[in-house]
Design an enzyme around this catalytic site. Sequence first.
Site, mmCIF file in Angstrom:
data_model
loop_
_atom_site.group_PDB
_atom_site.id
_atom_site.type_symbol
_atom_site.label_atom_id
_atom_site.label_comp_id
_atom_site.label_asym_id
_atom_site.label_seq_id
_atom_site.Cartn_x
_atom_site.Cartn_y
_atom_site.Cartn_z
ATOM 1 N N PRO A 64 0.825 -1.216 0.000
ATOM 2 C CA PRO A 64 0.000 0.000 0.000
ATOM 3 C C PRO A 64 0.854 1.260 0.000
ATOM 4 O O PRO A 64 1.843 1.347 0.721
ATOM 5 C CB PRO A 64 -0.791 -0.114 1.305
ATOM 6 C CG PRO A 64 0.031 -1.009 2.171
ATOM 7 C CD PRO A 64 0.692 -1.976 1.243
ATOM 8 N N THR A 98 0.205 5.553 -0.067
ATOM 9 C CA THR A 98 -0.494 6.829 -0.190
ATOM 10 C C THR A 98 0.215 7.660 -1.253
ATOM 11 O O THR A 98 1.426 7.847 -1.178
ATOM 12 C CB THR A 98 -0.467 7.539 1.182
ATOM 13 O OG1 THR A 98 -1.253 6.759 2.082
ATOM 14 C CG2 THR A 98 -1.017 8.956 1.094
ATOM 15 N N GLN A 125 -6.890 -0.936 1.199
ATOM 16 C CA GLN A 125 -6.383 -0.770 2.561
ATOM 17 C C GLN A 125 -7.231 0.253 3.305
ATOM 18 O O GLN A 125 -7.389 1.399 2.856
ATOM 19 C CB GLN A 125 -4.922 -0.321 2.589
ATOM 20 C CG GLN A 125 -4.394 -0.425 4.026
ATOM 21 C CD GLN A 125 -3.019 0.139 4.245
ATOM 22 O OE1 GLN A 125 -2.762 1.294 3.890
ATOM 23 N NE2 GLN A 125 -2.137 -0.638 4.845
ATOM 24 N N TYR A 185 -1.681 4.890 13.338
ATOM 25 C CA TYR A 185 -3.079 5.213 13.071
ATOM 26 C C TYR A 185 -3.988 4.542 14.106
ATOM 27 O O TYR A 185 -3.525 3.876 15.022
ATOM 28 C CB TYR A 185 -3.428 4.848 11.621
ATOM 29 C CG TYR A 185 -2.509 5.577 10.655
ATOM 30 C CD1 TYR A 185 -2.278 6.946 10.818
ATOM 31 C CD2 TYR A 185 -1.824 4.910 9.653
ATOM 32 C CE1 TYR A 185 -1.401 7.628 9.990
ATOM 33 C CE2 TYR A 185 -0.936 5.590 8.813
ATOM 34 C CZ TYR A 185 -0.728 6.947 8.988
ATOM 35 O OH TYR A 185 0.156 7.625 8.191
ATOM 36 N N ARG A 233 -2.439 -5.491 8.500
ATOM 37 C CA ARG A 233 -1.024 -5.138 8.390
ATOM 38 C C ARG A 233 -0.495 -4.657 9.732
ATOM 39 O O ARG A 233 -1.098 -3.784 10.368
ATOM 40 C CB ARG A 233 -0.858 -4.027 7.349
ATOM 41 C CG ARG A 233 0.589 -3.765 6.995
ATOM 42 C CD ARG A 233 0.712 -2.875 5.777
ATOM 43 N NE ARG A 233 1.885 -3.276 5.019
ATOM 44 C CZ ARG A 233 2.733 -2.425 4.442
ATOM 45 N NH1 ARG A 233 2.522 -1.128 4.510
ATOM 46 N NH2 ARG A 233 3.776 -2.861 3.780
HETATM 47 C C1 LIG Z 1 5.074 6.991 -0.881
HETATM 48 C C2 LIG Z 1 4.757 5.947 0.164
HETATM 49 C C3 LIG Z 1 3.485 5.884 0.708
HETATM 50 C C4 LIG Z 1 3.156 4.880 1.631
HETATM 51 N N1 LIG Z 1 1.858 4.788 2.090
HETATM 52 C C5 LIG Z 1 1.492 3.718 2.852
HETATM 53 C C6 LIG Z 1 0.115 3.492 3.158
HETATM 54 O O1 LIG Z 1 -0.802 4.223 2.745
HETATM 55 N N2 LIG Z 1 -0.180 2.420 3.936
HETATM 56 C C7 LIG Z 1 0.800 1.569 4.404
HETATM 57 O O2 LIG Z 1 0.480 0.593 5.106
HETATM 58 N N3 LIG Z 1 2.106 1.752 4.120
HETATM 59 C C8 LIG Z 1 2.465 2.792 3.327
HETATM 60 N N4 LIG Z 1 3.783 2.934 2.949
HETATM 61 C C9 LIG Z 1 4.776 1.933 3.387
HETATM 62 C C10 LIG Z 1 5.001 0.881 2.301
HETATM 63 O O3 LIG Z 1 3.842 0.088 2.074
HETATM 64 C C11 LIG Z 1 6.173 -0.077 2.652
HETATM 65 O O4 LIG Z 1 5.891 -0.706 3.871
HETATM 66 C C12 LIG Z 1 7.525 0.624 2.750
HETATM 67 O O5 LIG Z 1 7.730 1.537 1.679
HETATM 68 C C13 LIG Z 1 8.679 -0.401 2.725
HETATM 69 O O6 LIG Z 1 8.592 -1.201 1.534
HETATM 70 P P1 LIG Z 1 9.647 -0.993 0.325
HETATM 71 O O7 LIG Z 1 11.035 -1.135 0.941
HETATM 72 O O8 LIG Z 1 9.353 -2.098 -0.642
HETATM 73 O O9 LIG Z 1 9.440 0.373 -0.237
HETATM 74 C C14 LIG Z 1 4.152 3.937 2.054
HETATM 75 C C15 LIG Z 1 5.437 4.033 1.510
HETATM 76 C C16 LIG Z 1 5.748 5.009 0.569
HETATM 77 C C17 LIG Z 1 7.147 5.038 -0.024
#
Ligand SMILES: Cc1cc2nc3c(=O)[nH]c(=O)nc-3n(C[C@H](O)[C@H](O)[C@H](O)COP(=O)(O)O)c2cc1C
Length: 379
Positions: A39, A41, A114, A196, A243
């Site tokens: 997920p 944002t 989500q 949250y 999550r």
């Molecule tokens: C731009 C951005 C927005 C994110 N928004 C959410 C979100 O809305 N909900 C969530 O559970 N995690 C959110 N995350 C966390 C990611 O889902 C993920 O856990 C984190 O980036 C680590 O994974 P990665 O190393 O593959 O990037 C966000 C991460 C990024 C970079």
Amino acid sequence: MSAADRTGISSIHGGEGCQLFSPVRLGEIPLANRIVMAPMTRSRAGVNDEPTDHMVEYYRQRATAGLIVTEGTHPSKAGKGYFRTPGIYEPAHLAGWRRVADAVHQEGGHIVLQLMHCGRASVKANKAPEAETVAPSAIRCGVEIPGPDGKRAQADMPRALDTSEVAGVVEEYARAARNARAAGLDGVELHCTSGYLPMQFLSTGTNHRTDPYGGSLQNRIRFVVETLEAMAAAIGPGRVGFRIFPGNPFNDMVDENPAETYGALLRAVDGLGLAYLHLIHAPTPELDSLKLARAHWTGGLIVNNNLDLHRAGALLAAGQVQAVSFARFFISNPDLVERFRRGAPLAVPDRRTFYSGEQTGYIDYPQLEALAGEHHSQG
Ligand SMILES: Cc1cc2nc3c(=O)[nH]c(=O)nc-3n(C[C@H](O)[C@H](O)[C@H](O)COP(=O)(O)O)c2cc1C
């Protein structure tokens, strides 16, 4: 940044027979491969918090993921914390998500929504004037939250939910789950981390209640357990995931004993038959949350955080998890699955457009085929 600048960065390669590309079923949801889009944002929803044409295109481009988990989506007006995040409680929201779901399904993908209620992690300017900021206890988030102009401002002082109101918030999540299914999405994921509302109930630093939703360990986990039960009753447990990130300090969170809190939570919901647990894994000397999950959770498991192809493949090969998720790689590599399959270079995402830029940095990252055509036409 040009298309060419975004390529040729990474050197990770997929091996033949890699389990990443084999199908798996999480509850009622079939995945064509084990590569999940985590997920994210992206702050590009419409003026009424509805999914837009750009969002439809963004998710369509990424539909070869085994499963897409959408950006955090508020179940109610009070649940909104950030600017331009989507909702799932008004007809325009459902209509927009219907178009997203249809686009992903037409490409053969699957997508869950989500559900993110921000609780105290909110500033008033980001939400409807009549929307209140509520939390388990009246304790202000010590971290500033970006407002509509992108500038950070002091978080709202939340109002502590009365005991009689908690069932109504649980029902907001159940209704959101029904709405997600009515819009054609394959299921929902409860966001229980990042400071949250659910995590605010779970954690000792933000939950100072003295009623059945606070105090003892069993009371602190009650809100999340009831919410997952209500969502499961609403749409069937096999379409509900959740999550967690035990010990996550994001948004000023403190928990005296995350291993105890999340061990108890996992044991309490393990028997519900939910589709999956989505774990953000960042082991510390005190806490290895993957070990914790393996000890207390017997259902489907998706693991996330800073993975690359090798680490993801090793987790799957060891039989530790059913699927792996990637966030940032999916921003800049809409066809991440194909790139992994071919051992192709990965593009690096531009952080400046994570939360702004409309289509720039959102739907303009090219697929491999487009790049091949570009190179060909340049001779
Ligand atoms: C731009 C951005 C927005 C994110 N928004 C959410 C979100 O809305 N909900 C969530 O559970 N995690 C959110 N995350 C966390 C990611 O889902 C993920 O856990 C984190 O980036 C680590 O994974 P990665 O190393 O593959 O990037 C966000 C991460 C990024 C970079």
